[in-house]
Design a protein around this motif. Structure first.
Motif, PDB file in Angstrom:
ATOM      1  N   ALA A  15       0.831  -1.209   0.000  1.00  0.00           N
ATOM      2  CA  ALA A  15       0.000   0.000   0.000  1.00  0.00           C
ATOM      3  C   ALA A  15       0.865   1.258   0.000  1.00  0.00           C
ATOM      4  O   ALA A  15       0.587   2.215  -0.736  1.00  0.00           O
ATOM      5  CB  ALA A  15      -0.932  -0.002   1.213  1.00  0.00           C
ATOM      6  N   ALA A  16       1.914   1.266   0.812  1.00  0.00           N
ATOM      7  CA  ALA A  16       2.789   2.436   0.884  1.00  0.00           C
ATOM      8  C   ALA A  16       3.545   2.640  -0.427  1.00  0.00           C
ATOM      9  O   ALA A  16       3.847   3.774  -0.814  1.00  0.00           O
ATOM     10  CB  ALA A  16       3.765   2.300   2.047  1.00  0.00           C
ATOM     11  N   TYR A  19       1.063   4.390  -2.619  1.00  0.00           N
ATOM     12  CA  TYR A  19       0.852   5.713  -2.014  1.00  0.00           C
ATOM     13  C   TYR A  19       2.006   6.658  -2.339  1.00  0.00           C
ATOM     14  O   TYR A  19       1.813   7.793  -2.774  1.00  0.00           O
ATOM     15  CB  TYR A  19       0.708   5.525  -0.500  1.00  0.00           C
ATOM     16  CG  TYR A  19       0.584   6.786   0.309  1.00  0.00           C
ATOM     17  CD1 TYR A  19      -0.662   7.355   0.538  1.00  0.00           C
ATOM     18  CD2 TYR A  19       1.704   7.398   0.876  1.00  0.00           C
ATOM     19  CE1 TYR A  19      -0.795   8.507   1.310  1.00  0.00           C
ATOM     20  CE2 TYR A  19       1.582   8.537   1.639  1.00  0.00           C
ATOM     21  CZ  TYR A  19       0.336   9.086   1.858  1.00  0.00           C
ATOM     22  OH  TYR A  19       0.214  10.223   2.608  1.00  0.00           O
ATOM     23  N   ASP A  20       3.235   6.174  -2.118  1.00  0.00           N
ATOM     24  CA  ASP A  20       4.430   6.976  -2.370  1.00  0.00           C
ATOM     25  C   ASP A  20       4.516   7.400  -3.832  1.00  0.00           C
ATOM     26  O   ASP A  20       4.771   8.566  -4.142  1.00  0.00           O
ATOM     27  CB  ASP A  20       5.673   6.155  -2.004  1.00  0.00           C
ATOM     28  CG  ASP A  20       6.602   6.863  -1.047  1.00  0.00           C
ATOM     29  OD1 ASP A  20       6.195   7.872  -0.448  1.00  0.00           O
ATOM     30  OD2 ASP A  20       7.749   6.388  -0.892  1.00  0.00           O
ATOM     31  N   TRP A  23       1.730  10.102  -4.724  1.00  0.00           N
ATOM     32  CA  TRP A  23       1.904  11.460  -4.201  1.00  0.00           C
ATOM     33  C   TRP A  23       3.153  12.154  -4.720  1.00  0.00           C
ATOM     34  O   TRP A  23       3.234  13.377  -4.701  1.00  0.00           O
ATOM     35  CB  TRP A  23       1.875  11.474  -2.686  1.00  0.00           C
ATOM     36  CG  TRP A  23       0.488  11.268  -2.170  1.00  0.00           C
ATOM     37  CD1 TRP A  23       0.016  10.175  -1.516  1.00  0.00           C
ATOM     38  CD2 TRP A  23      -0.621  12.170  -2.291  1.00  0.00           C
ATOM     39  NE1 TRP A  23      -1.313  10.343  -1.229  1.00  0.00           N
ATOM     40  CE2 TRP A  23      -1.728  11.554  -1.695  1.00  0.00           C
ATOM     41  CE3 TRP A  23      -0.793  13.425  -2.861  1.00  0.00           C
ATOM     42  CZ2 TRP A  23      -2.983  12.152  -1.636  1.00  0.00           C
ATOM     43  CZ3 TRP A  23      -2.034  14.017  -2.806  1.00  0.00           C
ATOM     44  CH2 TRP A  23      -3.115  13.390  -2.196  1.00  0.00           C
ATOM     45  N   SER A  27       0.546  13.162  -8.301  1.00  0.00           N
ATOM     46  CA  SER A  27      -0.088  14.361  -7.735  1.00  0.00           C
ATOM     47  C   SER A  27       0.271  15.651  -8.478  1.00  0.00           C
ATOM     48  O   SER A  27      -0.565  16.549  -8.555  1.00  0.00           O
ATOM     49  CB  SER A  27       0.217  14.493  -6.243  1.00  0.00           C
ATOM     50  OG  SER A  27       1.556  14.798  -6.005  1.00  0.00           O
TER      51      SER A  27
END
Length: 166
Positions: A15-16, A19-20, A23, A27
Motif C-alpha cells: 500500500a505504501a 501511495y508513495d 503522491w 499528484s
C-alpha cells in the motif's frame, strides 16, 4: 503474533509503495506540484513535517540535504525484523536465512534511491519505489526458490480445528 507481521508488513509495504508513487509522481498532474515533496520540504513556509530525516549532501557547496521519511525506514524494517525472527525460529544460518539478504536488499534499495535522486538532478524520489522490490521482492523470490514461501506466509499461525474437533 508473528504471522501478523508477515501479512501486515507485506500489506503495508504494498500500500505504501502505491501511495508513495502516487503522491510524488501523479499528484503534480492533479495539483500542479508534488504534494509529498511540498509537504516534506515545508514548501514556502519553511516548516517541515517531523516525520523525516534530513541527510546532509556531501560535497554540496550550498549545504543542501536529502530527506527520507520514517515510513521508508519503518515499513521495510518490519519485514526485515520479521525475517530475523523467522531465521531464529528456524535455526537458520546467516547465509541460508533471510535477514542478511533483506538487510543487503534494503541497503541496495537506499543506494538506488540516492542514485535516482542524483540522476534526476535532485527531483524528489519515492524511496519505496526502490525499497519494496529490494526487500519484499527479495523475500518472496528467495522463499519461492527455497520452497518456503507458504511457510513464510503462514509462520506462527496455528492450524485451524476441523469441524467436530475440540
Amino acid at each position: 503474533r508473528a504471522y501478523l507481521i508477515s501479512g501486515v508488513a507485506s500489506a503495508l509495504l504494498s500500500a505504501a509503495f502505491v501511495y508513495d508513487i502516487f503522491w510524488v509522481f501523479i499528484s503534480p498532474l492533479i495539483f500542479h506540484e508534488s504534494v509529498m515533496i511540498a509537504v516534506a520540504s515545508g514548501d514556502s513556509s519553511g516548516e517541515a513535517i517531523p516525520m523525516l530525516l534530513r541527510i546532509p549532501r556531501f560535497f554540496d557547496p550550498w549545504g543542501g540535504y536529502d530527506m527520507i521519511g520514517f515510513g521508508d525506514i519503518i515499513f521495510p524494517g518490519l519485514l526485515v525484523a520479521f525475517s530475523y525472527r523467522f531465521d531464529r525460529a528456524g535455526k537458520k544460518g546467516i547465509l541460508n536465512g533471510y535477514f542478511l539478504w533483506l538487510t543487503v536488499g534494503y541497503a541496495v534499495g537506499l543506494f538506488l534511491t540516492y542514485l535516482a535522486l542524483f540522476l534526476m538532478d535532485g527531483h524528489g524520489q519515492p524511496a519505496l519505489l526502490y525499497l519494496v522490490p529490494c526487500t519484499l521482492g527479495v523475500i518472496v523470490v528467495l522463499g519461492w526458490i527455497r520452497g518456503e514461501l507458504p511457510h513464510l506466509w503462514n509462520y506462527g499461525r496455528r492450524p485451524e480445528n476441523s469441524v467436530g474437533e475440540v
